[in-house]
Write an enzyme that holds these catalytic residues in place. Sequence first.
Site, PDB file in Angstrom:
ATOM      1  N   TYR A   1      -0.575  -7.298  -2.647  1.00  0.00           N
ATOM      2  CA  TYR A   1       0.111  -6.578  -3.712  1.00  0.00           C
ATOM      3  C   TYR A   1      -0.709  -5.358  -4.100  1.00  0.00           C
ATOM      4  CZ  TYR A   1      -3.098  -8.233  -7.348  1.00  0.00           C
ATOM      5  OH  TYR A   1      -4.215  -8.476  -8.107  1.00  0.00           O
ATOM      6  N   CYS A   2      -0.053  -4.425  -4.791  1.00  0.00           N
ATOM      7  CA  CYS A   2      -0.722  -3.215  -5.283  1.00  0.00           C
ATOM      8  C   CYS A   2      -0.134  -2.888  -6.654  1.00  0.00           C
ATOM      9  CB  CYS A   2      -0.571  -2.066  -4.283  1.00  0.00           C
ATOM     10  SG  CYS A   2       1.144  -1.553  -3.996  1.00  0.00           S
ATOM     11  N   THR A   3       0.074  -1.627  -6.943  1.00  0.00           N
ATOM     12  CA  THR A   3       0.639  -1.239  -8.233  1.00  0.00           C
ATOM     13  C   THR A   3       2.158  -1.228  -8.206  1.00  0.00           C
ATOM     14  OG1 THR A   3      -1.302   0.110  -8.711  1.00  0.00           O
ATOM     15  CG2 THR A   3       0.657   0.556 -10.023  1.00  0.00           C
TER      16      THR A   3
END
Length: 170
Positions: free
Chosen positions: A127-129
């Site tokens: 996951y990231c932003t």
Amino acid sequence: MFGNLGKIRQKLLLLFLLIGLLLSPVLLFKPVPALASSFDLGEPVNTPENLNPVITHFLEEIPPRYYAIMKIQDLQNLIQQGDLVLIDVREPSEYAFGHIPTAINIPLRSLTKNIDQIPKDRPVVLYCTTGYRTAMGVMALELLGYQNVRGFPPSIQGWKAAGQLLETVP
């Protein structure tokens, strides 16, 4: 269509083409002449007519269940099972400011340098932003032969919006 190029080389080419298109939509309307000459494909790939089958092939190669983890509860269930490797692909400063509990930080740009931390025999979720770096990370690991990696498209923004707690690094 691709002559004698190997499957990995094909996927890398398609990945770079799609990333280029995502970063600069102008390529669809003002093709870069050097693009076709950069690759020995036997035909030009820098025109809208020729990009369509290339992009279609790339999209068809996106791993199955790529965005299978769409709900916060599904990710929480995987975390509670204890076998999941949750990877935050954001930069260290973003990770330090707040990350999903149990996540390790391997920034997207250093995935290949930290490949020893990414198992092939356990579920892995990136996951990231917002999901953009997640998508690139999942595809890069797919190119490296990983079949156990999925993205979490709600990413950190969805996690926070759902009122879930974050861990921070002092």
